[in-house]
Design a protein around this motif. Structure first.
Motif, PDB file in Angstrom:
ATOM      1  N   ALA A 220      -1.519   2.142  21.388  1.00 20.61           N
ATOM      2  CA  ALA A 220      -2.215   3.429  21.453  1.00 20.61           C
ATOM      3  C   ALA A 220      -1.206   4.572  21.486  1.00 20.61           C
ATOM      4  O   ALA A 220      -1.362   5.583  20.795  1.00 20.61           O
ATOM      5  N   ALA A 221      -0.138   4.400  22.284  1.00 16.84           N
ATOM      6  CA  ALA A 221       0.900   5.438  22.339  1.00 16.84           C
ATOM      7  C   ALA A 221       1.551   5.617  20.978  1.00 16.84           C
ATOM      8  O   ALA A 221       1.862   6.722  20.544  1.00 16.84           O
ATOM      9  N   GLU A 222       1.718   4.480  20.272  1.00 11.53           N
ATOM     10  CA  GLU A 222       2.341   4.531  18.957  1.00 11.53           C
ATOM     11  C   GLU A 222       1.464   5.305  17.968  1.00 11.53           C
ATOM     12  O   GLU A 222       1.967   6.047  17.134  1.00 11.53           O
ATOM     13  N   VAL A 223       0.133   5.130  18.099  1.00 10.57           N
ATOM     14  CA  VAL A 223      -0.785   5.860  17.217  1.00 10.57           C
ATOM     15  C   VAL A 223      -0.614   7.355  17.402  1.00 10.57           C
ATOM     16  O   VAL A 223      -0.561   8.121  16.434  1.00 10.57           O
ATOM     17  N   VAL A 224      -0.478   7.796  18.661  1.00 14.16           N
ATOM     18  CA  VAL A 224      -0.360   9.230  18.934  1.00 14.16           C
ATOM     19  C   VAL A 224       0.852   9.799  18.204  1.00 14.16           C
ATOM     20  O   VAL A 224       0.757  10.796  17.478  1.00 14.16           O
ATOM     21  N   VAL A 225       1.988   9.132  18.375  1.00 19.81           N
ATOM     22  CA  VAL A 225       3.218   9.629  17.756  1.00 19.81           C
ATOM     23  C   VAL A 225       3.125   9.536  16.233  1.00 19.81           C
ATOM     24  O   VAL A 225       3.452  10.473  15.507  1.00 19.81           O
ATOM     25  N   GLY A 226       2.627   8.388  15.749  1.00 18.17           N
ATOM     26  CA  GLY A 226       2.580   8.157  14.309  1.00 18.17           C
ATOM     27  C   GLY A 226       1.683   9.140  13.599  1.00 18.17           C
ATOM     28  O   GLY A 226       2.072   9.735  12.590  1.00 18.17           O
ATOM     29  N   LEU A 227       0.478   9.344  14.127  1.00 21.62           N
ATOM     30  CA  LEU A 227      -0.430  10.269  13.447  1.00 21.62           C
ATOM     31  C   LEU A 227       0.118  11.692  13.483  1.00 21.62           C
ATOM     32  O   LEU A 227      -0.068  12.452  12.531  1.00 21.62           O
ATOM     33  N   ALA A 228       0.813  12.062  14.567  1.00 18.93           N
ATOM     34  CA  ALA A 228       1.411  13.400  14.612  1.00 18.93           C
ATOM     35  C   ALA A 228       2.421  13.560  13.486  1.00 18.93           C
ATOM     36  O   ALA A 228       2.432  14.586  12.787  1.00 18.93           O
ATOM     37  N   ILE A 229       3.256  12.538  13.276  1.00 15.20           N
ATOM     38  CA  ILE A 229       4.269  12.633  12.217  1.00 15.20           C
ATOM     39  C   ILE A 229       3.591  12.674  10.847  1.00 15.20           C
ATOM     40  O   ILE A 229       3.920  13.511   9.988  1.00 15.20           O
ATOM     41  N   ILE A 230       2.603  11.789  10.638  1.00 11.87           N
ATOM     42  CA  ILE A 230       1.938  11.749   9.338  1.00 11.87           C
ATOM     43  C   ILE A 230       1.211  13.068   9.067  1.00 11.87           C
ATOM     44  O   ILE A 230       1.260  13.613   7.957  1.00 11.87           O
ATOM     45  N   MET A 231       0.569  13.621  10.096  1.00 10.38           N
ATOM     46  CA  MET A 231      -0.134  14.897   9.928  1.00 10.38           C
ATOM     47  C   MET A 231       0.830  16.010   9.533  1.00 10.38           C
ATOM     48  O   MET A 231       0.539  16.807   8.634  1.00 10.38           O
ATOM     49  N   SER A 232       1.992  16.073  10.211  1.00 15.68           N
ATOM     50  CA  SER A 232       2.910  17.176   9.910  1.00 15.68           C
ATOM     51  C   SER A 232       3.420  17.061   8.487  1.00 15.68           C
ATOM     52  O   SER A 232       3.575  18.068   7.796  1.00 15.68           O
ATOM     53  N   ILE A 233       3.651  15.838   8.024  1.00 16.06           N
ATOM     54  CA  ILE A 233       4.082  15.645   6.632  1.00 16.06           C
ATOM     55  C   ILE A 233       2.960  16.033   5.679  1.00 16.06           C
ATOM     56  O   ILE A 233       3.166  16.732   4.697  1.00 16.06           O
ATOM     57  N   TYR A 234       1.734  15.620   6.016  1.00 15.86           N
ATOM     58  CA  TYR A 234       0.610  15.894   5.123  1.00 15.86           C
ATOM     59  C   TYR A 234       0.398  17.396   4.992  1.00 15.86           C
ATOM     60  O   TYR A 234       0.139  17.910   3.900  1.00 15.86           O
ATOM     61  N   ARG A 235       0.535  18.128   6.106  1.00 13.83           N
ATOM     62  CA  ARG A 235       0.288  19.564   6.038  1.00 13.83           C
ATOM     63  C   ARG A 235       1.368  20.266   5.221  1.00 13.83           C
ATOM     64  O   ARG A 235       1.118  21.284   4.587  1.00 13.83           O
ATOM     65  N   SER A 236       2.582  19.732   5.203  1.00 14.52           N
ATOM     66  CA  SER A 236       3.628  20.373   4.410  1.00 14.52           C
ATOM     67  C   SER A 236       3.501  20.034   2.932  1.00 14.52           C
ATOM     68  O   SER A 236       3.811  20.837   2.080  1.00 14.52           O
TER      69      SER A 236
ATOM     70  N   ARG B 271       0.841  -1.208   0.000  1.00 15.60           N
ATOM     71  CA  ARG B 271       0.000   0.000   0.000  1.00 15.60           C
ATOM     72  C   ARG B 271       0.867   1.245   0.000  1.00 15.60           C
ATOM     73  O   ARG B 271       2.008   1.230   0.468  1.00 15.60           O
ATOM     74  N   ARG B 272       0.312   2.338  -0.528  1.00 15.17           N
ATOM     75  CA  ARG B 272       1.119   3.541  -0.688  1.00 15.17           C
ATOM     76  C   ARG B 272       0.728   4.671   0.265  1.00 15.17           C
ATOM     77  O   ARG B 272       1.510   5.582   0.492  1.00 15.17           O
ATOM     78  N   ASN B 273      -0.494   4.650   0.775  1.00 15.52           N
ATOM     79  CA  ASN B 273      -0.922   5.709   1.672  1.00 15.52           C
ATOM     80  C   ASN B 273      -0.395   5.426   3.081  1.00 15.52           C
ATOM     81  O   ASN B 273      -0.613   4.336   3.611  1.00 15.52           O
ATOM     82  N   SER B 274       0.295   6.401   3.680  1.00 18.62           N
ATOM     83  CA  SER B 274       0.961   6.090   4.948  1.00 18.62           C
ATOM     84  C   SER B 274      -0.049   5.763   6.048  1.00 18.62           C
ATOM     85  O   SER B 274       0.257   4.991   6.957  1.00 18.62           O
ATOM     86  N   ILE B 275      -1.265   6.335   5.963  1.00 23.43           N
ATOM     87  CA  ILE B 275      -2.280   5.999   6.971  1.00 23.43           C
ATOM     88  C   ILE B 275      -2.668   4.527   6.837  1.00 23.43           C
ATOM     89  O   ILE B 275      -2.795   3.805   7.830  1.00 23.43           O
ATOM     90  N   VAL B 276      -2.846   4.077   5.579  1.00 22.84           N
ATOM     91  CA  VAL B 276      -3.223   2.678   5.366  1.00 22.84           C
ATOM     92  C   VAL B 276      -2.085   1.757   5.793  1.00 22.84           C
ATOM     93  O   VAL B 276      -2.306   0.717   6.419  1.00 22.84           O
ATOM     94  N   VAL B 277      -0.841   2.147   5.484  1.00 30.11           N
ATOM     95  CA  VAL B 277       0.316   1.356   5.917  1.00 30.11           C
ATOM     96  C   VAL B 277       0.284   1.203   7.428  1.00 30.11           C
ATOM     97  O   VAL B 277       0.474   0.111   7.975  1.00 30.11           O
ATOM     98  N   PHE B 278      -0.009   2.309   8.105  1.00 33.52           N
ATOM     99  CA  PHE B 278      -0.027   2.291   9.556  1.00 33.52           C
ATOM    100  C   PHE B 278      -1.157   1.394  10.085  1.00 33.52           C
ATOM    101  O   PHE B 278      -0.980   0.642  11.048  1.00 33.52           O
ATOM    102  N   MET B 279      -2.324   1.451   9.407  1.00 30.03           N
ATOM    103  CA  MET B 279      -3.437   0.577   9.807  1.00 30.03           C
ATOM    104  C   MET B 279      -3.044  -0.890   9.649  1.00 30.03           C
ATOM    105  O   MET B 279      -3.426  -1.748  10.457  1.00 30.03           O
TER     106      MET B 279
ATOM    107  N   SER C  50       0.073  15.554   0.869  1.00 29.03           N
ATOM    108  CA  SER C  50       0.030  14.177   0.382  1.00 29.03           C
ATOM    109  C   SER C  50       0.504  13.266   1.500  1.00 29.03           C
ATOM    110  O   SER C  50       1.445  13.599   2.209  1.00 29.03           O
ATOM    111  N   ALA C  51      -0.154  12.132   1.651  1.00 23.65           N
ATOM    112  CA  ALA C  51       0.281  11.177   2.667  1.00 23.65           C
ATOM    113  C   ALA C  51       0.882   9.937   2.013  1.00 23.65           C
ATOM    114  O   ALA C  51       1.051   8.922   2.648  1.00 23.65           O
ATOM    115  N   SER C  52       1.195  10.032   0.709  1.00 24.34           N
ATOM    116  CA  SER C  52       1.726   8.859   0.021  1.00 24.34           C
ATOM    117  C   SER C  52       3.186   8.635   0.376  1.00 24.34           C
ATOM    118  O   SER C  52       3.980   9.572   0.419  1.00 24.34           O
ATOM    119  N   VAL C  53       3.543   7.371   0.657  1.00 19.60           N
ATOM    120  CA  VAL C  53       4.938   7.105   0.989  1.00 19.60           C
ATOM    121  C   VAL C  53       5.842   7.215  -0.238  1.00 19.60           C
ATOM    122  O   VAL C  53       7.045   7.324  -0.110  1.00 19.60           O
TER     123      VAL C  53
END
Lengths: 99, 515
Positions: free
Chosen positions: A69-85, A24-32, A88-91
């Motif tokens: 759960a702790a990993e989700v917090v950190v991971g989504l923060a990183i993915i969000m910051s990349i997406y906002r810059s 998969r290419r979407n980092s959110i889906v990869v994380f799921m 795109s959330a594609s790896v």
């Protein structure tokens, strides 16, 4: 019911998750998919707790859930910051580091 | 009845971790309570004091060997304080003091290498604006949390504690990787890569832990070792479990073929964080590998010996060959860290014979690599680090002091005599020979010879090439980074010329509990 079925189900979930991470290419889906793998681990732990007649496995599943759960917090923060810059959330788009 | 269920806790044995952990929370309170201008000195003082306190606590625990938690007289596996655990905890404490000083460097680039507000969109107008501000000081509590995780990782006596410790050391590092002030997109990309691959590796760890639990009925390392001989469960569970745990641990240790993240993350992360990863995380990862394989899996050594040997060979040769082709100093150091992971794997494979020498190697390598990254952070084109090797040409003519220091570090990494690199490799390889690992030692020597080439090329570049007219400047470090470089070089030379005292210590500290 035969506990082997649960182990087979867990193994199947783990493989689906692992393949998902790789294709998969979407980092959110990869994380799921990673979360799916963790849950496969949990299911295995709980099944073995049943077969070995100890409660350790069930306790461990709780630990894994809390850590995930702790990993989700950190991971989504990183993915969000990349997406906002990049908008795109594609790896595949994250390729500045290819030397 | 009441006697058999009484839980006693050896608080002194737990003290190093507790001190650092409490200081991390205190650091979070400092963020809230202390005015912005004074946060940096307070945070640095707190972090250094806590780590120094942890080191003292480790020293006071010397010669201790036993479980921290005891239930009615029997030790529980979760946290084990023994020689290797204490030595590695002490090493992590010292190396992270040095890394904290490097994190606190504010003179080579104004405001430091870290972003003031990570939530601001990269390269937006607000981001350009905030480049003039001082970097965030949250990095210090984050570092302390990671260090707590590392200390727990090297003393964890069961797989579950080890998993919690693994995540505790990883999660703050993922964030730290993404907090660079310059080149923020690259830094965030490094954080994303490290995070996704790290989470992938932890999923393998959990599944492997579940398999070993099914095999042994416990995740206690001593129990797993026992079950390796006596368990009636299918042997396949053990194989899958060992393989998956090894994948996760070798990922952290950056062994081929689980090394792919290393060059990218080392390049993208802020240089002080890279130094922390290259030194302290390496120590923690190999501390965990040594403990798992020595105390948990030594009874099944025949089952994993071959595959781990293949990985060690691939890591040594792969890391060295890729290092030769690198043009970027941070990538070169990343591939050299991969090759060094290969040498350290020899120590893991050799089991009990080489535990002490592996720990000596970890300490020696940690000091050298942290100083090398500190020097990298001093050589700059304007505000950016001059990481391309061609830019370093002729540095010896413009700034001989820096060039001498970097030459010493490069020679140490290349393993030349009178540096710590030589003593470390020599003692590790001779210990491996005593453990009948002749083949691995030959590959190790060949790989070291290949790896010496890129280092010596850097030395030639520094001294024998003419500097470019727009050569990068070497910024004068503040006492922070200055101390880092001085400590790293001093340790490199002392451990090269007079390594006896540390070799004695590792010799005494090389016995795991329950082996």
């Amino acid at each position: 019911m035969n506990p082997e079925y649960y182990l087979i189900l867990a193994a199947a979930l783990f493989c689906i998750g692992a393949v998902g991470v790789l294709v998969r290419r979407n980092s959110i889906v990869v994380f799921m998919c990673v979360e799916l793998m963790l849950n496969a681990g949990n299911l295995t732990l709980v099944t073995f707790a049943r077969t070995t007649g100890t409660v350790d496995g069930q306790v461990m599943a709780f630990f894994v859930m809390a850590v995930a759960a702790a990993e989700v917090v950190v991971g989504l923060a990183i993915i969000m910051s990349i997406y906002r810059s990049r908008r795109s959330a594609s790896v595949d788009d994250a390729n500045l580091l290819k030397a | 009845m009441s006697e058999s269920t009484e839980l006693t806790i050896d608080w002194a044995g737990l003290a190093p971790m507790v001190i650092v952990f409490v200081a991390a929370f205190a650091g979070l309170l400092v963020e809230a309570a202390v005015p912005k201008a004074r946060r940096l000195p307070v945070q640095v003082a707190l972090a250094v004091a806590a780590l120094a306190g942890a080191f003292v606590a480790v020293v006071l625990n010397a010669d201790k060997s036993g479980a921290v938690f005891n239930l009615g007289g029997t030790g529980l596996g979760s946290v084990i304080v023994d020689g290797p655990g204490l030595f590695l905890q002490g090493t992590i404490a010292i190396l992270s003091i040095i890394a904290v000083l490097l994190l606190a460097e504010r003179r080579t680039v104004r405001g430091g290498d870290f972003v003031a507000e990570a939530a601001v969109v990269a390269d937006s107008a607000a981001d350009v604006e905030q480049r003039r501000e001082d970097g965030a000081t949250e990095i210090f509590p984050l570092t302390l949390f990671a260090v707590t995780g590392m200390m727990m990782f090297v003393t964890a006596g069961d797989l579950l504690t080890m998993f919690v410790a693994l995540e505790m050391l990883s999660l703050p590092l993922y964030l730290l990787c993404g907090l660079a002030k310059r080149r923020r997109l690259i830094s965030q990309e490094a954080a994303l890569k490290y995070f996704l691959l790290g989470a992938f590796a932890s999923a393998f760890y959990v599944y492997g832990m579940a398999m070993l639990y099914g095999f042994a009925g416990t995740v206690d390392l001593a129990g797993i070792n026992q079950a390796g001989v006596s368990s009636g469960q299918p042997r396949m569970l053990l194989y899958i479990g060992v393989a998956m745990i090894a994948v996760a641990l070798l990922f952290k240790a950056a062994a081929v073929p689980f090394h792919m993240w290393t060059p990218d993350v080392y390049t993208g992360a802020p240089t002080p964080v890279t130094a922390l990863m290259a030194a302290c995380v390496k120590v923690a990862a190999f501390g965990g590998l040594l403990r798992v394989f020595n105390t948990g899996l030594s009874s099944s050594a025949w089952d994993w010996h071959l595959i781990l040997t293949v990985i060690a060979v691939a890591t040594m040769i792969g890391g060295a060959i890729f290092a030769v082709t690198q043009r970027n100093i941070k990538r070169l150091l990343a591939y050299s860290s991969i090759a060094n992971a290969g040498y350290l794997l020899i120590g893991v494979i050799a089991l009990g014979e080489a535990v002490g020498q592996t720990m000596f190697y970890l300490a020696a390598y940690g000091f050298t690599v942290i100083a090398a990254f500190a020097v990298v952070s001093l050589v700059r084109d304007g505000d950016e680090e001059a990481t391309h090797l061609a830019r370093w040409a002729g540095l010896g003519k413009n700034s001989p002091g820096t060039a001498v220091v970097f030459t010493i570090l490069m020679l140490a990494l290349a393993g030349l005599p009178f540096t710590s690199g030589f003593t470390a490799k020599f003692s590790l390889f001779s210990a491996a020979l005593q453990a009948d690992e002749l083949g691995l030692v030959i590959v190790g020597v060949v790989s070291s010879a290949i790896l010496a080439f890129p280092y010596l090329r850097v030395v030639v570049l520094l001294w024998l090439n003419e500097p470019a007219p727009d050569a990068p400047t070497v910024n004068l470090p503040s006492p922070m980074a200055g101390t880092v470089v001085a400590a790293g070089v001093a340790a490199t030379l002392i451990l090269g010329i007079a390594p006896g005292f540390l070799l004695d210590i590792v010799d005494q500290a090389s016995t795991f509990l329950n082996t």
